[in-house]
Scaffold this motif. Structure first.
Motif, mmCIF file in Angstrom:
data_model
loop_
_atom_site.group_PDB
_atom_site.id
_atom_site.type_symbol
_atom_site.label_atom_id
_atom_site.label_comp_id
_atom_site.label_asym_id
_atom_site.label_seq_id
_atom_site.Cartn_x
_atom_site.Cartn_y
_atom_site.Cartn_z
ATOM 1 N N VAL A 147 -19.377 -31.221 40.891
ATOM 2 C CA VAL A 147 -19.196 -32.568 41.452
ATOM 3 C C VAL A 147 -20.552 -33.202 41.731
ATOM 4 N N ASP A 148 -21.480 -32.398 42.301
ATOM 5 C CA ASP A 148 -22.839 -32.908 42.543
ATOM 6 C C ASP A 148 -23.513 -33.297 41.235
ATOM 7 N N LEU A 149 -23.294 -32.510 40.184
ATOM 8 C CA LEU A 149 -23.894 -32.837 38.892
ATOM 9 C C LEU A 149 -23.334 -34.137 38.326
ATOM 10 N N LEU A 150 -22.013 -34.344 38.556
ATOM 11 C CA LEU A 150 -21.398 -35.567 38.052
ATOM 12 C C LEU A 150 -21.927 -36.817 38.746
ATOM 13 N N LYS A 151 -22.493 -36.639 39.940
ATOM 14 C CA LYS A 151 -23.025 -37.794 40.671
ATOM 15 C C LYS A 151 -24.329 -38.304 40.061
ATOM 16 N N ARG A 152 -24.925 -37.491 39.205
ATOM 17 C CA ARG A 152 -26.165 -37.947 38.567
ATOM 18 C C ARG A 152 -25.866 -39.088 37.602
ATOM 19 N N GLU A 153 -26.817 -40.019 37.489
ATOM 20 C CA GLU A 153 -26.588 -41.236 36.712
ATOM 21 C C GLU A 153 -27.053 -41.115 35.253
ATOM 22 N N ASP A 154 -27.869 -40.135 34.953
ATOM 23 C CA ASP A 154 -28.427 -40.021 33.617
ATOM 24 C C ASP A 154 -27.639 -39.062 32.728
ATOM 25 N N LEU A 155 -26.321 -38.944 32.992
ATOM 26 C CA LEU A 155 -25.498 -38.012 32.209
ATOM 27 C C LEU A 155 -24.942 -38.684 30.971
ATOM 28 N N GLN A 202 -22.008 -38.836 27.853
ATOM 29 C CA GLN A 202 -20.559 -38.669 27.838
ATOM 30 C C GLN A 202 -20.163 -37.228 27.491
ATOM 31 N N GLU A 203 -20.903 -36.596 26.627
ATOM 32 C CA GLU A 203 -20.600 -35.202 26.259
ATOM 33 C C GLU A 203 -20.792 -34.276 27.440
ATOM 34 N N GLU A 204 -21.862 -34.517 28.240
ATOM 35 C CA GLU A 204 -22.091 -33.687 29.432
ATOM 36 C C GLU A 204 -20.999 -33.907 30.464
ATOM 37 N N ILE A 205 -20.620 -35.161 30.603
ATOM 38 C CA ILE A 205 -19.558 -35.462 31.582
ATOM 39 C C ILE A 205 -18.269 -34.732 31.197
ATOM 40 N N ARG A 206 -17.925 -34.799 29.887
ATOM 41 C CA ARG A 206 -16.699 -34.119 29.451
ATOM 42 C C ARG A 206 -16.784 -32.613 29.667
ATOM 43 N N SER A 207 -17.914 -32.018 29.390
ATOM 44 C CA SER A 207 -18.046 -30.570 29.594
ATOM 45 C C SER A 207 -17.936 -30.209 31.064
#
Length: 726
Positions: A530-538, A540-545
């Motif tokens: 969840v903390d990683l998802l809060k980062r803004e420089d992600l 779409q592939e990283e978000i899905r993983s």
């Protein structure tokens, strides 16, 4: 060390070989004893089977050539039996008489009326009509009689044709040339009467008659006497080469094959006896058979059986042994399951008897062993029980005295009845006084003891039901009062035990707090991702993983929580069961089908053996499904790759048993019972996604339904056994 191990293996191999050769020798002896008659040459021609065939042949010859002589040229009436023809004639005459009487009675009144009226012409006409009616009835009865004769003649024709065909069909089995002295006729199916020298060349067996039959059994003498009474002379023989199919030759060939087999068995028996003697001498010289682990364990099991029961068991064991050896076609070909089954029965029984021999030899050499085992025998213990019952003399004498007094009451009643019948007043008074003594003294004493016994039983039942505040009140006299005091003391001990059990339950409930170790891992992963998802420089592939990881971890957390609640419910007994008749075989098939995709994806091979497709038991279908799901899932998760998983469902008596066997992928270096503890896994590193609650939940569900779940571990070999009551 290697030499000792090699010698031990040689001894074990020699012992197994001795067991096999001994069993083969005994099977051969029994078979030779049962079929020894086949060893005689030409035994078939002395057998009841051949005599029956020969008698049938003689009966057919007599029927076709004598009883039915000239049959085709006879009229239908001549073909009938005299008794049958006489019966048909009687029926015809009776029917004709009845119809004639009926017609005469019908016309008698009309003729009388016409005579009274003076009508002569009408009287003549009526008499003419009466005569015509009688003739018509006679014709009808005669036609019916001829029809019956024709029908019976057709039946006799069919019987004659059948016998003639039967005799012709048997021409390939029997040849005959018979001279009938009464009629000077010849009955034959060959062109001339064979001489004695010709018979030796063409006959497999010949029977010349009449003769005294000194070389044959009495039944052939009976046939010879029958031929003499009919004045028959000639010969009946079985040709060496039949013209076509011959059951006689087929049977004779079979008898010869049995004889050849028995001759081979004689050689096998000699070889088996020689081999057994050689192996016995080798084993006696080594003197190491008794040191073999399998022999020691078997003797240990045998010694657990009381000596007298052991002796009694010899009778059914010997009966089974002899019946199996006698009834089993062990030496017949081709080899079938019956041969394997016979060895499966005979080898253990032979080993059983050899154990008796070893044990008997040891007791013969060491008298102390005989005394020790005799002291553990059932008879000796019963004698000991009698001594123990006499140990408390007061109780023994009280029971014996009450028994004697009660028998005396029955005798006094009988004496009183005899005294009344005989009019003996003195005996009647004595019987009455004894009865009053029993009613006044003995009966109240018995009732008081029964009342105290009932109080003891009621108090014990209340204690067993959990009422630990019950106290049995008893007077401080007698053994029953002592028992009441002992139960009161047990009650106090039970109170302490209940307190300890409650303490143990509290410890079990505290175990729930220990789930943090298993809950923390997915929860920590969820927080981190969840903390990683809060980062803004992600991307779409990283978000899905990351979302996929979160989904897996949340599902993992959900499974852990569901299993936790399920374990808590089953442990508390708060589960509601919907018991109904469930087809366990169908339920297991469905559970396996649910895992079909995972099974195909895995490297495991599932071997499923369900003995019957309809195996019913009173169970909760959904809960039992959960048991199967947990067990199959565990097998998938914890089995070593590229191995087999064996699932076997079968009925045995009043129980249904499911076994799941697999090779564990992890080393199991702890007791099997520990796997039923909550959060215990075979994978102690906790790398797999199991909750550690599956077996605990399955065991609780099975036990709630009156079943039993157990685990057997042999190295890395893992076996789960589930038993349900039918």
């Amino acid at each position: 060390m290697d030499t000792k191990l090699k010698n031990s293996r040689n001894v074990l191999l020699a012992a197994l070989s001795f067991l096999l050769t001994t069993t083969l020798a005994l099977l051969t002896v029994v078979d030779l004893y049962d079929n020894g008659r086949y060893l005689r040459e030409d035994y078939y021609f002395d057998s009841d089977s051949f005599y029956s065939e020969l008698s049938t042949e003689v009966d057919l010859i007599r029927a076709v050539h004598v009883d039915y002589a000239g049959f085709p040229s006879k009229s239908p009436k001549e073909k009938l039996d005299k008794d049958l023809l006489s019966q048909l004639n009687e029926q015809r005459n009776q029917s004709l008489a009845d119809k004639k009487q009926e017609i005469q009675e019908r016309y008698a009144a009309l003729i009388q009326q016409a005579q009274q009226a003076g009508k002569a012409e009408e009287v003549a006409k009526l008499k003419m009509d009466e005569e015509n009616a009688i003739k018509a009835a006679s014709s009808e009865v005669e036609a019916s009689w001829e029809k019956q004769v024709q029908e019976h003649a057709v039946a006799v024709d069919q019987e004659y044709e059948e016998r003639q065909n039967s005799l012709a069909f048997r021409d390939s089995s029997f040849k005959y040339y018979i001279l009938d002295g009464k009629r000077s006729w010849v009955y034959t199916n060959i062109d001339h009467q064979p001489t004695a020298s010709e018979l030796r060349e063409v006959a497999l067996f010949s029977f010349q008659f009449p003769q005294n039959a000194p070389d044959r059994s009495s039944k052939f003498s009976g046939l010879s006497r029958s031929f003499q009474s009919n004045q028959w002379k000639g010969v009946i023989y079985v040709p060496i080469q039949p013209d076509g199919y011959s059951q006689i030759h087929a049977d004779a060939t079979y008898f010869d094959s049995v004889r050849e087999r028995l001759m081979i068995e004689c050689g096998l028996l000699a070889a088996a006896v020689i081999a057994s003697v050689f192996l016995l001498r080798y084993l006696s010289a080594q003197n190491a058979v008794q040191q073999l682990p399998v022999v020691q364990k078997s003797l240990a099991v045998l010694r657990r059986i009381p000596l007298d029961i052991r002796i009694v068991l010899l009778i059914p064991a010997l009966t089974i042994y002899l019946v199996t050896a006698s009834e089993a076609p062990f030496f017949s070909l081709p080899i079938r399951f019956a041969h394997i089954f016979t060895l499966m029965v005979m080898l253990p029984l032979t080993a059983f008897f050899l154990l008796y021999v070893i044990e008997g030899w040891q007791m013969y050499n060491d008298g102390t062993k005989l005394r020790e085992q005799w002291q553990r025998s059932l008879f000796y213990r019963q004698r000991s029980i009698l001594k123990e019952s006499y140990a408390n003399r007061s109780v023994f004498f009280k029971v014996a005295l009450i028994f004697a007094l009660t028998v005396g009451l029955g005798m006094s009643i009988a004496i009183g009845m005899v005294a009344i019948a005989k009019g003996a007043g003195a005996l009647l008074i004595l019987a009455f006084l004894y009865g009053m003594f029993y009613l006044v003294c003995v009966l109240p004493y018995i009732f008081r003891r029964i009342a105290l016994m009932n109080r003891v039983l009621l108090g014990a039942a209340q204690m067993a039901a959990g009422d630990l505040h019950t106290t049995i009140v008893a007077k401080p006299r007698g053994k029953l009062a002592d028992l009441a005091h002992s139960l009161n003391n047990i009650k106090q001990g039970m109170q302490h035990s209940v307190e300890s059990q409650m303490k143990s339950e509290r410890l079990k409930s505290e175990l729930i707090t220990n789930v943090s170790h298993d809950l923390k891992t997915p929860l920590t992963s969820i927080i981190n991702y969840v903390d990683l998802l809060k980062r803004e420089d992600l991307t779409q592939e990283e978000i899905r993983s990351y979302v996929d990881v979160l989904e897996r971890k949340t599902n993992r957390l959900k499974v852990l929580i569901d299993d936790l609640f399920e374990a808590a419910k089953t442990a508390s007994g708060a589960v509601e069961l919907n018991i109904e008749q469930v087809n366990v075989a169908s339920l297991l098939n469905q559970a396996i089908a649910e895992f079909s995709d995972k099974i195909e994806e895995s490297s495991l091979t599932f071997r499923v053996n369900i003995e019957q497709q309809k195996i019913y038991a009173p169970l909760d279908g959904k809960k039992t499904w959960r048991v199967f799901e947990n067990l199959i899932g565990n097998a998938l998760k914890y089995s070593m790759p590229n191995t087999r998983v064996h699932i076997h469902l079968y009925e045995q008596g009043d129980e249904i048993t499911l076994t799941i066997k697999n090779v564990s992928a992890y080393e199991i270096d702890f007791a099997a019972e520990e796997l039923f503890e909550r959060f215990k896994r075979a994978d102690q590193s906790r790398n797999t996604e199991g909750s550690g609650l599956g077996l605990a939940i399955a065991k609780s569900i099975v036990e709630l339904q009156g079943g039993k779940l157990s685990i057997d571990i042999d190295g890395d070999y893992f076996k789960v056994i589930v038993t349900f009551r039918r």
